[in-house]
Design a protein around this motif. Structure first.
Motif, PDB file in Angstrom:
ATOM      1  N   GLU A 111       0.848  -1.047  -0.047  1.00 11.84           N
ATOM      2  CA  GLU A 111       0.036  -0.023   0.169  1.00 11.84           C
ATOM      3  C   GLU A 111       0.946   1.322   0.063  1.00 11.84           C
ATOM      4  N   ARG A 112       2.116   1.241   0.621  1.00 10.09           N
ATOM      5  CA  ARG A 112       2.824   2.209   0.671  1.00 10.09           C
ATOM      6  C   ARG A 112       3.538   2.782  -0.817  1.00 10.09           C
ATOM      7  N   ILE A 113       3.690   1.331  -1.490  1.00 10.80           N
ATOM      8  CA  ILE A 113       4.299   1.514  -2.759  1.00 10.80           C
ATOM      9  C   ILE A 113       3.458   2.027  -3.773  1.00 10.80           C
ATOM     10  N   ARG A 114       1.941   1.787  -3.636  1.00 14.74           N
ATOM     11  CA  ARG A 114       0.861   2.155  -4.148  1.00 14.74           C
ATOM     12  C   ARG A 114       0.952   3.484  -4.221  1.00 14.74           C
ATOM     13  N   SER A 115       0.867   4.055  -3.010  1.00 14.44           N
ATOM     14  CA  SER A 115       0.814   5.566  -2.946  1.00 14.44           C
ATOM     15  C   SER A 115       1.851   6.354  -3.668  1.00 14.44           C
ATOM     16  N   LEU A 116       3.071   5.790  -3.639  1.00 17.67           N
ATOM     17  CA  LEU A 116       4.101   6.328  -4.188  1.00 17.67           C
ATOM     18  C   LEU A 116       3.961   6.329  -5.863  1.00 17.67           C
ATOM     19  N   PHE A 117       3.415   4.942  -6.308  1.00 18.38           N
ATOM     20  CA  PHE A 117       3.517   4.648  -7.670  1.00 18.38           C
ATOM     21  C   PHE A 117       2.338   5.658  -8.302  1.00 18.38           C
ATOM     22  N   LEU A 118       1.164   5.647  -7.813  1.00 16.05           N
ATOM     23  CA  LEU A 118       0.023   6.617  -8.441  1.00 16.05           C
ATOM     24  C   LEU A 118       0.042   8.266  -8.070  1.00 16.05           C
ATOM     25  N   GLU A 119       0.885   8.504  -7.357  1.00 16.39           N
ATOM     26  CA  GLU A 119       1.129  10.122  -7.047  1.00 16.39           C
ATOM     27  C   GLU A 119       1.392  10.633  -8.425  1.00 16.39           C
ATOM     28  N   PRO A 120       0.279  11.729  -8.652  1.00 18.40           N
ATOM     29  CA  PRO A 120       0.282  12.274  -9.683  1.00 18.40           C
ATOM     30  C   PRO A 120       1.616  13.081 -10.205  1.00 18.40           C
ATOM     31  N   GLU A 121       2.215  13.765  -9.528  1.00 14.84           N
ATOM     32  CA  GLU A 121       3.530  14.263  -9.590  1.00 14.84           C
ATOM     33  C   GLU A 121       4.764  13.538  -9.396  1.00 14.84           C
ATOM     34  N   ALA A 122       4.676  12.270  -9.201  1.00 15.16           N
ATOM     35  CA  ALA A 122       6.106  11.477  -9.309  1.00 15.16           C
ATOM     36  C   ALA A 122       6.436  11.285 -10.608  1.00 15.16           C
ATOM     37  N   ALA A 123       7.889  11.571 -10.766  1.00 14.08           N
ATOM     38  CA  ALA A 123       8.494  11.204 -11.929  1.00 14.08           C
ATOM     39  C   ALA A 123       9.371   9.944 -11.704  1.00 14.08           C
ATOM     40  N   ILE A 124       8.844   8.635 -12.490  1.00 15.42           N
ATOM     41  CA  ILE A 124       9.265   7.444 -12.113  1.00 15.42           C
ATOM     42  C   ILE A 124       9.689   6.723 -13.384  1.00 15.42           C
ATOM     43  N   ASP A 125      11.231   6.225 -13.469  1.00 17.71           N
ATOM     44  CA  ASP A 125      11.688   5.921 -14.769  1.00 17.71           C
ATOM     45  C   ASP A 125      10.912   4.370 -15.107  1.00 17.71           C
ATOM     46  N   PRO A 126      10.700   3.996 -16.277  1.00 13.72           N
ATOM     47  CA  PRO A 126       9.895   2.771 -16.560  1.00 13.72           C
ATOM     48  C   PRO A 126      10.297   1.624 -15.807  1.00 13.72           C
ATOM     49  N   LEU A 127      11.677   1.370 -15.871  1.00 10.03           N
ATOM     50  CA  LEU A 127      12.207   0.136 -15.345  1.00 10.03           C
ATOM     51  C   LEU A 127      12.022   0.220 -13.831  1.00 10.03           C
ATOM     52  N   ALA A 128      12.294   1.478 -13.404  1.00 11.65           N
ATOM     53  CA  ALA A 128      12.009   1.705 -11.734  1.00 11.65           C
ATOM     54  C   ALA A 128      10.491   1.223 -11.401  1.00 11.65           C
ATOM     55  N   GLU A 129       9.532   1.742 -12.171  1.00 12.79           N
ATOM     56  CA  GLU A 129       8.137   1.230 -12.013  1.00 12.79           C
ATOM     57  C   GLU A 129       7.734  -0.080 -12.186  1.00 12.79           C
ATOM     58  N   ALA A 130       8.756  -0.893 -13.109  1.00 15.69           N
ATOM     59  CA  ALA A 130       8.304  -2.281 -13.151  1.00 15.69           C
ATOM     60  C   ALA A 130       8.819  -2.992 -11.947  1.00 15.69           C
ATOM     61  N   MET A 131      10.041  -2.319 -11.357  1.00 14.89           N
ATOM     62  CA  MET A 131      10.594  -2.947 -10.128  1.00 14.89           C
ATOM     63  C   MET A 131       9.762  -2.871  -8.991  1.00 14.89           C
ATOM     64  N   LEU A 132       9.118  -1.748  -8.970  1.00 11.53           N
ATOM     65  CA  LEU A 132       8.430  -1.325  -7.560  1.00 11.53           C
ATOM     66  C   LEU A 132       7.148  -2.107  -7.685  1.00 11.53           C
ATOM     67  N   MET A 133       6.590  -2.309  -8.976  1.00  6.87           N
ATOM     68  CA  MET A 133       5.539  -3.353  -9.103  1.00  6.87           C
ATOM     69  C   MET A 133       5.821  -4.739  -8.554  1.00  6.87           C
ATOM     70  N   ALA A 134       7.241  -5.034  -9.090  1.00  9.69           N
ATOM     71  CA  ALA A 134       7.659  -6.491  -8.641  1.00  9.69           C
ATOM     72  C   ALA A 134       8.013  -6.500  -7.178  1.00  9.69           C
ATOM     73  N   ALA A 135       8.303  -5.592  -6.456  1.00 10.74           N
ATOM     74  CA  ALA A 135       8.491  -5.576  -5.200  1.00 10.74           C
ATOM     75  C   ALA A 135       7.305  -5.746  -4.558  1.00 10.74           C
ATOM     76  N   SER A 136       6.544  -4.934  -4.987  1.00 13.79           N
ATOM     77  CA  SER A 136       4.890  -5.206  -4.199  1.00 13.79           C
ATOM     78  C   SER A 136       4.361  -6.669  -4.240  1.00 13.79           C
ATOM     79  N   ARG A 137       4.585  -7.114  -5.590  1.00 10.44           N
ATOM     80  CA  ARG A 137       3.878  -8.107  -5.845  1.00 10.44           C
ATOM     81  C   ARG A 137       4.660  -9.618  -5.069  1.00 10.44           C
ATOM     82  N   ALA A 138       5.832  -9.247  -4.943  1.00  9.04           N
ATOM     83  CA  ALA A 138       6.803 -10.312  -4.217  1.00  9.04           C
ATOM     84  C   ALA A 138       6.275 -10.427  -2.758  1.00  9.04           C
ATOM     85  N   GLN A 139       6.102  -9.510  -2.120  1.00  8.88           N
ATOM     86  CA  GLN A 139       5.433  -9.286  -0.883  1.00  8.88           C
ATOM     87  C   GLN A 139       4.162  -9.828  -0.841  1.00  8.88           C
ATOM     88  N   LEU A 140       3.308  -9.539  -1.952  1.00 10.44           N
ATOM     89  CA  LEU A 140       1.748  -9.896  -1.718  1.00 10.44           C
ATOM     90  C   LEU A 140       1.792 -11.386  -1.675  1.00 10.44           C
TER      91      LEU A 140
END
Length: 208
Positions: free
Chosen positions: A44-73
């Protein structure tokens, strides 16, 4: 059984998940409901960061954030629930990363699939319900919601078209577990069709 709901922004996933959960309860089917990104305190903390309208996230970093959240889940919720014999209903899983980061961001589907194979220890859904909706209808729904659009919803139409194309490619590639539902239908009809698809999936595949 492990069931996932997928689709572009505005497809109606959250509504379907809620209705489907109610239908499963009425039938006495023991299940858990979760979502991605999210589902755990870390997710849920990753979700808040991931969907933040002003966040500038590199595409590879996006994929890795999702993978990290998914591994935990997977480790904290999905696998334990499956081992207890429960049905797991998840709003998005790794197909979403393939569609959004693999196709939408241009990282390539194989690269994203391999990343998620590692993150999930090769866990795949037994059944994936893809809500298919025309672009104009998805846009109308998305912009008709109250509140500010999140970072993914604010993406260009070209991006959302690539995501939709990615989902269709996945539905063809993994046809044995995909069921494509017309998201223009009423919520109750969609829920009935989704429940029928779950009931037809009587022999879950090995998860290992």
């Amino acid at each position: 059984m492990f069931v996932t709901i997928e689709g572009v922004e505005g497809a109606g996933k959250s509504t379907l998940v809620a209705l489907l959960s109610d239908a499963l309860k009425k039938r006495g089917i023991d299940h858990v409901v979760t979502r991605e990104p999210g589902g755990t305190p870390l997710g849920e903390r990753i979700r808040s960061l991931f969907l933040e309208p002003e966040a500038a996230i590199d595409p590879l970093a996006e994929a890795m954030l999702m993978a990290a959240s998914r591994a935990q889940l997977v480790r904290r919720l999905i696998r334990p629930a499956l081992e207890r014999g429960q049905l797991v209903l998840c709003d998005r899983f790794w197909d979403a990363s393939v569609a959004y980061q693999g196709y939408g961001r241009g990282l390539g589907p194989e690269r994203v699939i391999e990343l998620n194979r590692i993150a999930t220890e090769s866990l795949s859904p037994d059944l994936t319900l893809l809500l298919d909706v025309p672009e104009e209808e998805a846009q109308r729904r998305m912009h008709g919601r109250s509140g500010e659009l999140d970072r993914m919803e604010q993406e260009s139409r070209a991006f959302h078209r690539r995501v939709a194309a990615g989902y269709h490619a996945l539905a063809e590639r993994f046809a044995e577990r995909y069921r494509v539902l017309d998201a223009r239908r009423g919520p109750e009809q969609l829920a009935d069709e989704a429940l029928a698809a779950i009931e037809q999936q009587t022999r879950p595949r090995s998860r290992r």
